[in-house]
Design a protein around this motif. Structure first.
Motif, PDB file in Angstrom:
ATOM      1  N   ALA A 280       0.844  -1.194   0.000  1.00 46.62           N
ATOM      2  CA  ALA A 280       0.000   0.000   0.000  1.00 46.62           C
ATOM      3  C   ALA A 280       0.878   1.242   0.000  1.00 46.62           C
ATOM      4  CB  ALA A 280      -0.915   0.007   1.221  1.00 46.62           C
ATOM      5  N   LEU A 281       0.430   2.260  -0.717  1.00 46.32           N
ATOM      6  CA  LEU A 281       1.151   3.526  -0.797  1.00 46.32           C
ATOM      7  C   LEU A 281       0.181   4.667  -0.534  1.00 46.32           C
ATOM      8  CD1 LEU A 281       3.496   5.419  -1.528  1.00 46.32           C
ATOM      9  CD2 LEU A 281       2.969   5.020  -3.946  1.00 46.32           C
TER      10      LEU A 281
ATOM     11  N   PRO B 166      -1.071  -9.244  -5.756  1.00 42.56           N
ATOM     12  CA  PRO B 166      -2.175  -8.289  -5.891  1.00 42.56           C
ATOM     13  C   PRO B 166      -1.648  -6.909  -6.270  1.00 42.56           C
ATOM     14  CG  PRO B 166      -1.651  -8.595  -3.592  1.00 42.56           C
ATOM     15  CD  PRO B 166      -0.776  -9.565  -4.341  1.00 42.56           C
ATOM     16  N   PRO B 167      -2.486  -6.065  -6.875  1.00 45.35           N
ATOM     17  CA  PRO B 167      -2.030  -4.732  -7.272  1.00 45.35           C
ATOM     18  C   PRO B 167      -1.763  -3.849  -6.049  1.00 45.35           C
ATOM     19  CG  PRO B 167      -4.397  -4.945  -7.601  1.00 45.35           C
ATOM     20  CD  PRO B 167      -3.890  -6.306  -7.239  1.00 45.35           C
ATOM     21  N   LEU B 168      -0.928  -2.859  -6.253  1.00 49.03           N
ATOM     22  CA  LEU B 168      -0.636  -1.897  -5.192  1.00 49.03           C
ATOM     23  C   LEU B 168      -1.903  -1.146  -4.808  1.00 49.03           C
ATOM     24  CD1 LEU B 168       1.592  -0.325  -3.552  1.00 49.03           C
ATOM     25  CD2 LEU B 168       1.649   1.277  -5.494  1.00 49.03           C
ATOM     26  N   ARG B 169      -2.185  -1.059  -3.515  1.00 53.27           N
ATOM     27  CA  ARG B 169      -3.301  -0.245  -3.024  1.00 53.27           C
ATOM     28  C   ARG B 169      -2.813   1.195  -2.887  1.00 53.27           C
ATOM     29  NH1 ARG B 169      -3.216  -4.301   0.626  1.00 53.27           N
ATOM     30  NH2 ARG B 169      -2.874  -2.864   2.371  1.00 53.27           N
ATOM     31  N   PHE B 170      -3.344   2.064  -3.728  1.00 52.15           N
ATOM     32  CA  PHE B 170      -2.838   3.432  -3.816  1.00 52.15           C
ATOM     33  C   PHE B 170      -3.902   4.429  -3.373  1.00 52.15           C
ATOM     34  CE2 PHE B 170      -1.767   7.177  -6.676  1.00 52.15           C
ATOM     35  CZ  PHE B 170      -0.753   7.638  -5.851  1.00 52.15           C
ATOM     36  N   THR B 171      -3.592   5.179  -2.327  1.00 55.08           N
ATOM     37  CA  THR B 171      -4.474   6.238  -1.845  1.00 55.08           C
ATOM     38  C   THR B 171      -3.760   7.563  -2.012  1.00 55.08           C
ATOM     39  OG1 THR B 171      -5.437   4.743  -0.199  1.00 55.08           O
ATOM     40  CG2 THR B 171      -5.828   7.098   0.095  1.00 55.08           C
TER      41      THR B 171
ATOM     42  N   HIS C 272       5.289  10.546   0.807  1.00 55.29           N
ATOM     43  CA  HIS C 272       4.799   9.188   0.568  1.00 55.29           C
ATOM     44  C   HIS C 272       5.001   8.368   1.838  1.00 55.29           C
ATOM     45  CE1 HIS C 272       6.015  10.706  -3.388  1.00 55.29           C
ATOM     46  NE2 HIS C 272       5.273   9.789  -3.967  1.00 55.29           N
ATOM     47  N   VAL C 273       4.037   7.543   2.172  1.00 60.65           N
ATOM     48  CA  VAL C 273       4.198   6.548   3.232  1.00 60.65           C
ATOM     49  C   VAL C 273       3.919   5.187   2.610  1.00 60.65           C
ATOM     50  CG1 VAL C 273       3.486   5.740   5.510  1.00 60.65           C
ATOM     51  CG2 VAL C 273       3.413   8.187   4.986  1.00 60.65           C
TER      52      VAL C 273
END
Length: 294
Positions: free
Chosen positions: A118-119, A172-177, A232-233
């Protein structure tokens, strides 16, 4: 530990190896200065190993550390396997096509981003990199790197486009918020047509991909926790045993922060920004309105 080393990326193996070596050192009650003195290494060599910054890792170095730390046979096998992957496979950004334009700290970030589950990204001035169109990226780099050969600009654009595959092709795809300042919507980069295409692309990505979430901090919100700049975290899969990190960059430098206090401060700021910004649907409505105004 990684259970399927054969399918793991070199970046993940480097980071997992570094995390495990540091854990073993601490469990053995040894300071880094003691280790490098015994092995006649430079302090930076151990630091790069423990932070996963080396492109490749020598199995002889891993074995020497395992001997010193008293690692059991199973652990040694895993760590040697991680090192072997770094010698036999390359991450995409290590190819000759990209390598000339990637600075060391950004290379470290690419490894972390490729491994993250996650990003969380707050952007004050630009559309988030993972949501940028090729035309928007090209315009930014031409302005930021005046005089740079077109070939290198093309490489920088290609790097940005390759990074975006994490949102679609990874499993799985990157969870991007992403949370953006309203100024991002109104600040024109390039032509009006380019901006309309860029903002439309951002809306389409957020609506089409369940792993992508976009929110906008409106001007009316007043003072907010992101006013010191973009950040970014990154968070990592539980099985990887990697702690979250913070990534910051500016015109002169970039910084990867691993201290727990720093990570917690930025994650708290991101949570506060999420609460302050309208929800995803209202935020997308703001972006659609901005499209009409360009």
């Amino acid at each position: 530990m990684i259970t399927d080393i054969e399918s793991a990326t070199p970046a993940l193996c480097r980071l997992q190896l570094g995390s495990e070596l540091r854990r073993l050192r601490l469990a053995a009650g040894l300071k880094g200065s003691q280790v490098v003195k015994r092995l006649l290494w430079s302090p930076s060599k151990l630091t790069r190993l423990e932070t996963g910054e080396n492109t490749t890792v020598e199995q002889a170095d891993v074995m020497a550390l395992c001997e010193m730390y008293g690692a059991d046979a199973e652990t040694r096998t895993h760590l040697m396997g991680y090192a072997a992957v770094t010698k036999t496979r390359k991450d995409w950004w290590q190819s000759p096509e990209y390598r000339p334009v990637i600075k060391p700290v950004f290379k470290a970030f690419l490894g972390l981003e490729a491994t993250a589950s996650a990003l969380h990204n707050y952007e004050a001035e630009f559309v988030p990199g993972l949501l940028q169109t090729e035309a928007y990226v090209r315009t930014i780099h031409r302005d930021a790197h005046r005089g740079m050969p077109e070939e290198d600009v093309n490489r920088l654009v290609a790097v940005r486009m390759a990074r975006q595959e994490a949102l679609r092709s990874r499993q799985p795809p990157l969870r991007f918020t992403a949370i953006i300042n309203e100024a991002v919507l109104l600040r024109r980069i390039g032509s009006a047509e380019l901006m309309r295409e860029q903002l439309t692309h951002m809306v389409e990505m957020a609506e089409a991909l369940p792993n992508v979430r976009v929110q906008v901090v409106p001007f009316r919100a007043g003072r907010h926790p992101g006013m010191n700049g973009s950040f970014h975290v990154l968070h990592f899969p539980e099985g990887a045993a990697l702690k979250s990190i913070v990534y910051l960059e500016n015109l002169a430098d970039a910084w990867v922060g691993r201290q727990q206090a720093d990570v917690e401060r930025y994650e708290e700021a991101f949570t506060d920004l999420q609460a302050l910004a309208p929800g995803p649907q209202e935020s997308l409505d703001m972006i659609k309105k901005a499209i009409e105004e360009h």
